[in-house]
Design a protein around this motif. Structure first.
Motif, PDB file in Angstrom:
ATOM      1  N   ALA A  46      -5.284  -2.254  20.780  1.00 55.04           N
ATOM      2  CA  ALA A  46      -4.001  -2.126  21.757  1.00 55.04           C
ATOM      3  C   ALA A  46      -3.387  -0.616  21.628  1.00 55.04           C
ATOM      4  O   ALA A  46      -2.888  -0.340  22.800  1.00 55.04           O
ATOM      5  CB  ALA A  46      -3.050  -3.107  21.608  1.00 55.04           C
ATOM      6  N   ILE A  47      -3.712   0.036  20.624  1.00 58.86           N
ATOM      7  CA  ILE A  47      -3.077   1.212  20.416  1.00 58.86           C
ATOM      8  C   ILE A  47      -3.302   2.143  21.293  1.00 58.86           C
ATOM      9  O   ILE A  47      -2.685   3.251  21.792  1.00 58.86           O
ATOM     10  CB  ILE A  47      -3.222   1.667  18.942  1.00 58.86           C
ATOM     11  N   PHE A  48      -4.852   2.262  21.971  1.00 60.99           N
ATOM     12  CA  PHE A  48      -5.367   3.176  22.746  1.00 60.99           C
ATOM     13  C   PHE A  48      -4.791   2.955  24.158  1.00 60.99           C
ATOM     14  O   PHE A  48      -4.760   4.084  24.835  1.00 60.99           O
ATOM     15  CB  PHE A  48      -6.865   2.752  22.868  1.00 60.99           C
ATOM     16  N   LYS A  49      -4.065   1.931  24.684  1.00 63.55           N
ATOM     17  CA  LYS A  49      -3.166   1.869  25.665  1.00 63.55           C
ATOM     18  C   LYS A  49      -2.066   2.929  25.745  1.00 63.55           C
ATOM     19  O   LYS A  49      -1.600   3.172  26.768  1.00 63.55           O
ATOM     20  CB  LYS A  49      -3.045   0.626  25.878  1.00 63.55           C
TER      21      LYS A  49
ATOM     22  N   GLY B 116      -5.835   3.775  11.769  1.00 61.14           N
ATOM     23  CA  GLY B 116      -5.971   2.463  11.327  1.00 61.14           C
ATOM     24  C   GLY B 116      -4.917   1.467  11.786  1.00 61.14           C
ATOM     25  O   GLY B 116      -4.930   0.342  11.160  1.00 61.14           O
ATOM     26  N   ILE B 117      -4.082   1.750  12.876  1.00 66.76           N
ATOM     27  CA  ILE B 117      -3.169   1.017  13.279  1.00 66.76           C
ATOM     28  C   ILE B 117      -3.591   0.225  14.753  1.00 66.76           C
ATOM     29  O   ILE B 117      -3.791   0.873  15.712  1.00 66.76           O
ATOM     30  CB  ILE B 117      -1.797   1.664  13.373  1.00 66.76           C
ATOM     31  N   SER B 118      -3.392  -1.088  14.738  1.00 64.25           N
ATOM     32  CA  SER B 118      -3.729  -1.842  15.769  1.00 64.25           C
ATOM     33  C   SER B 118      -2.964  -1.552  17.064  1.00 64.25           C
ATOM     34  O   SER B 118      -3.625  -1.555  18.221  1.00 64.25           O
ATOM     35  CB  SER B 118      -3.764  -3.134  15.437  1.00 64.25           C
ATOM     36  N   GLY B 119      -1.709  -1.119  17.105  1.00 61.20           N
ATOM     37  CA  GLY B 119      -0.886  -1.288  18.079  1.00 61.20           C
ATOM     38  C   GLY B 119      -0.017  -2.236  18.575  1.00 61.20           C
ATOM     39  O   GLY B 119       0.341  -2.379  19.730  1.00 61.20           O
ATOM     40  N   ALA B 120       0.299  -3.116  17.757  1.00 60.99           N
ATOM     41  CA  ALA B 120       1.027  -4.348  17.978  1.00 60.99           C
ATOM     42  C   ALA B 120       2.434  -3.904  18.519  1.00 60.99           C
ATOM     43  O   ALA B 120       2.976  -2.861  18.264  1.00 60.99           O
ATOM     44  CB  ALA B 120       1.362  -5.313  16.735  1.00 60.99           C
TER      45      ALA B 120
ATOM     46  N   TRP C   5       0.933  -1.073  -0.006  1.00 57.74           N
ATOM     47  CA  TRP C   5       0.063   0.008  -0.022  1.00 57.74           C
ATOM     48  C   TRP C   5       0.856   1.450   0.169  1.00 57.74           C
ATOM     49  O   TRP C   5       0.418   2.432  -0.121  1.00 57.74           O
ATOM     50  CB  TRP C   5      -0.911   0.064   1.293  1.00 57.74           C
ATOM     51  N   CYS C   6       2.053   1.137   0.497  1.00 59.61           N
ATOM     52  CA  CYS C   6       3.110   2.193   0.393  1.00 59.61           C
ATOM     53  C   CYS C   6       4.298   1.772   0.350  1.00 59.61           C
ATOM     54  O   CYS C   6       4.666   0.347   0.514  1.00 59.61           O
ATOM     55  CB  CYS C   6       2.937   2.938   1.837  1.00 59.61           C
ATOM     56  N   PRO C   7       5.155   2.483   0.233  1.00 56.86           N
ATOM     57  CA  PRO C   7       6.603   1.999   0.035  1.00 56.86           C
ATOM     58  C   PRO C   7       7.386   1.634   1.232  1.00 56.86           C
ATOM     59  O   PRO C   7       6.985   1.883   2.486  1.00 56.86           O
ATOM     60  CB  PRO C   7       7.756   3.459  -0.182  1.00 56.86           C
ATOM     61  N   ARG C   8       8.529   0.355   1.260  1.00 54.86           N
ATOM     62  CA  ARG C   8       8.698  -0.237   2.511  1.00 54.86           C
ATOM     63  C   ARG C   8       9.326   0.615   3.196  1.00 54.86           C
ATOM     64  O   ARG C   8       9.671   0.692   4.554  1.00 54.86           O
ATOM     65  CB  ARG C   8       9.822  -1.293   1.789  1.00 54.86           C
ATOM     66  N   SER C   9      10.118   1.754   2.846  1.00 56.94           N
ATOM     67  CA  SER C   9      10.770   2.947   3.461  1.00 56.94           C
ATOM     68  C   SER C   9       9.654   3.582   4.678  1.00 56.94           C
ATOM     69  O   SER C   9      10.263   4.319   5.576  1.00 56.94           O
ATOM     70  CB  SER C   9      11.386   3.968   2.385  1.00 56.94           C
ATOM     71  N   TYR C  10       8.369   3.401   4.410  1.00 56.43           N
ATOM     72  CA  TYR C  10       7.515   3.956   5.397  1.00 56.43           C
ATOM     73  C   TYR C  10       7.355   3.453   6.682  1.00 56.43           C
ATOM     74  O   TYR C  10       6.910   3.783   7.489  1.00 56.43           O
ATOM     75  CB  TYR C  10       6.175   4.173   4.747  1.00 56.43           C
ATOM     76  N   GLN C  11       7.780   1.931   6.603  1.00 55.63           N
ATOM     77  CA  GLN C  11       7.677   1.074   7.828  1.00 55.63           C
ATOM     78  C   GLN C  11       8.169   1.773   9.302  1.00 55.63           C
ATOM     79  O   GLN C  11       9.405   1.929   9.330  1.00 55.63           O
ATOM     80  CB  GLN C  11       8.336  -0.274   7.503  1.00 55.63           C
ATOM     81  N   ILE C  12       7.515   1.629  10.131  1.00 60.55           N
ATOM     82  CA  ILE C  12       7.774   2.217  11.479  1.00 60.55           C
ATOM     83  C   ILE C  12       7.637   0.863  12.356  1.00 60.55           C
ATOM     84  O   ILE C  12       6.532   0.246  12.347  1.00 60.55           O
ATOM     85  CB  ILE C  12       7.088   3.015  12.049  1.00 60.55           C
ATOM     86  N   GLY C  13       8.601   0.500  13.393  1.00 64.17           N
ATOM     87  CA  GLY C  13       8.504  -0.594  14.126  1.00 64.17           C
ATOM     88  C   GLY C  13       9.823  -1.284  14.366  1.00 64.17           C
ATOM     89  O   GLY C  13      10.831  -0.569  13.885  1.00 64.17           O
TER      90      GLY C  13
ATOM     91  N   MET D 202       4.853  -0.697  18.328  1.00 61.12           N
ATOM     92  CA  MET D 202       4.825   0.457  19.071  1.00 61.12           C
ATOM     93  C   MET D 202       6.678   0.701  19.500  1.00 61.12           C
ATOM     94  O   MET D 202       6.853   1.677  20.025  1.00 61.12           O
ATOM     95  CB  MET D 202       4.322   0.255  20.330  1.00 61.12           C
ATOM     96  N   ALA D 203       7.428  -0.403  19.277  1.00 61.11           N
ATOM     97  CA  ALA D 203       8.639  -0.233  19.397  1.00 61.11           C
ATOM     98  C   ALA D 203       9.368   0.627  18.653  1.00 61.11           C
ATOM     99  O   ALA D 203      10.609   1.301  18.919  1.00 61.11           O
ATOM    100  CB  ALA D 203       9.305  -1.641  19.161  1.00 61.11           C
ATOM    101  N   GLY D 204       8.689   1.085  17.519  1.00 54.64           N
ATOM    102  CA  GLY D 204       9.305   2.090  16.844  1.00 54.64           C
ATOM    103  C   GLY D 204       8.573   3.633  16.793  1.00 54.64           C
ATOM    104  O   GLY D 204       9.138   4.624  16.212  1.00 54.64           O
ATOM    105  N   CYS D 205       7.588   3.517  17.668  1.00 53.51           N
ATOM    106  CA  CYS D 205       7.094   4.989  17.840  1.00 53.51           C
ATOM    107  C   CYS D 205       6.741   5.225  19.290  1.00 53.51           C
ATOM    108  O   CYS D 205       6.083   6.408  19.545  1.00 53.51           O
ATOM    109  CB  CYS D 205       5.796   5.235  17.030  1.00 53.51           C
ATOM    110  N   GLY D 206       6.870   4.396  20.243  1.00 55.02           N
ATOM    111  CA  GLY D 206       6.459   4.445  21.541  1.00 55.02           C
ATOM    112  C   GLY D 206       7.278   5.677  22.176  1.00 55.02           C
ATOM    113  O   GLY D 206       6.596   6.177  23.303  1.00 55.02           O
ATOM    114  N   ASN D 207       8.092   6.218  21.857  1.00 51.61           N
ATOM    115  CA  ASN D 207       8.885   7.396  22.486  1.00 51.61           C
ATOM    116  C   ASN D 207       8.277   8.720  22.061  1.00 51.61           C
ATOM    117  O   ASN D 207       8.940   9.796  22.434  1.00 51.61           O
ATOM    118  CB  ASN D 207      10.273   7.361  22.464  1.00 51.61           C
ATOM    119  N   SER D 208       7.243   8.791  21.224  1.00 51.22           N
ATOM    120  CA  SER D 208       6.602   9.678  20.858  1.00 51.22           C
ATOM    121  C   SER D 208       6.058  10.779  21.637  1.00 51.22           C
ATOM    122  O   SER D 208       5.610  10.149  22.929  1.00 51.22           O
ATOM    123  CB  SER D 208       5.480   9.638  19.760  1.00 51.22           C
ATOM    124  N   LYS D 209       6.202  11.908  21.869  1.00 54.92           N
ATOM    125  CA  LYS D 209       5.494  12.803  22.979  1.00 54.92           C
ATOM    126  C   LYS D 209       4.095  12.615  23.420  1.00 54.92           C
ATOM    127  O   LYS D 209       3.498  12.651  24.154  1.00 54.92           O
ATOM    128  CB  LYS D 209       6.040  14.099  22.942  1.00 54.92           C
TER     129      LYS D 209
END
Length: 330
Positions: free
Chosen positions: A301-304, A274-278, A251-259, A282-289
């Motif tokens: 799970a993303i809501f947690k 539309g991300i479940s929060g696996a 659906w998008c380039p591989r370079s977009y992948q976060i995790g 989250m290992a790639g974005c969990g430090n977002s402010k």
């Protein structure tokens, strides 16, 4: 290798003759480590057109900068880098070697460790000196836990994840030693060769540097959903990322992948659509402010991990969000 403690050696990756942000972040970590255990901070840069690199890396914390300016290093090639880097490590004799946890770094670090007959810890988030030895903290079990590892051999080789460190404020008047290194590479010894390179066109802000990141997942319903994410990114001067599942479906380039197996981001705002929060994502974005999530599943799970959450169909919510952003910017 024999025991040594001549500080920390940082391999700074260069892109278009400029150090990537992660290289500057690792210099800050190296500075902190040497302040704790002693020794010097040595930066190593491979590439071409590196006339100003020494001054820049010195300003960001290096005591010594070794420049290997050669056309063969214009693009990364692990086999080409290894002979010179191994020689440099042997001469400098650092206690720790830091390499960026990038596509290039995760290729280079294990090869270097094998050649030096030492150990390597990949994907580290922090390093502390305990009783004179480096203790590396990194994610494990798909991001569900953290482990601390240390080694008996020297140097300890580690790859560092992006955005886990804060670069120092540059001091342009800072004085350091800059040396030009002559390559010992025998080009005939390279067993593989690059026959072609294709670069994805990158518009706007780089993903790792963006203050606002909009990530899309399976909840977008298809590749067309990313058009809306790009529209928002353009309005807010942000960047677009994605879950592994969205990348796997092309659906998008591989370079977009976060995790865990993709990129690491730590923006001021991460909008997860539309991300479940696996855990591996989250290992790639969990430090977002701040994390704001939109998902049709109230038990996702993303809501947690979110500061704010919206339960609903992203395909209905996103157009309305675009409209409201346009009104605010009008």
């Amino acid at each position: 290798m024999t025991e040594s403690n001549n500080g920390v050696l940082v391999v700074v990756e260069m892109v278009e003759s400029q150090p990537i942000d992660l290289g500057l972040e690792m210099l800050a970590l190296a500075r902190r480590l040497t302040d704790s255990m002693g020794g010097t901070v040595t930066a190593v840069a491979f590439g071409t057109g590196l006339e100003t690199t020494g001054k820049m890396l010195t300003a960001y914390g290096a005591d010594q900068v070794l420049i290997n300016d050669n056309s063969i290093f214009a693009n990364f090639h692990a086999e080409a880098w290894l002979p010179d880097l191994s020689k440099i490590v042997a001469e400098v004799a650092p206690a720790i070697v830091l390499i960026g946890h990038s596509l290039s770094g995760t290729d280079l670090a294990p090869r270097l460790a094998f050649r030096l007959d030492v150990d390597v810890a990949t994907g580290c988030e922090s390093i502390d000196i305990v009783n004179g030895r480096p203790h590396m903290t990194r994610s494990c079990f798909g991001g569900l836990a953290r482990e601390v590892v240390t080694f008996n051999k020297t140097p300890a080789v580690a790859t560092i994840r992006s955005k886990t460190q804060e670069p120092l404020t540059p001091i342009m008047e800072r004085v350091g030693e800059v040396k030009q290194v002559s390559s010992i590479l025998d080009v005939n010894s390279i067993r593989t060769r690059v026959v072609n390179r294709e670069r994805e066109k990158a518009d706007g802000v780089k993903l790792e540097s963006a203050k606002i990141v909009i990530g899309g997942g399976l909840g977008l319903g298809g590749p067309e959903g990313f058009n809306t994410l790009h529209e928002i990114a353009e309005l807010v001067d942000g960047a677009v990322g994605a879950s592994r599942a969205a990348c796997d479906l092309d659906w998008c380039p591989r370079s977009y992948q976060i995790g865990l197996t993709g990129r690491t981001v730590a923006p001021e705002l991460y909008l997860a659509v539309g991300i479940s929060g696996a855990s591996h994502h989250m290992a790639g974005c969990g430090n977002s402010k701040t994390i704001v999530s939109i998902n049709s599943d109230p038990d996702a799970a993303i809501f947690k991990s979110s500061s704010f959450g919206i339960v609903g169909n992203s395909q209905e919510i996103m157009p309305a969000l675009v409209e409201e952003i346009r009104k605010l910017k009008a």
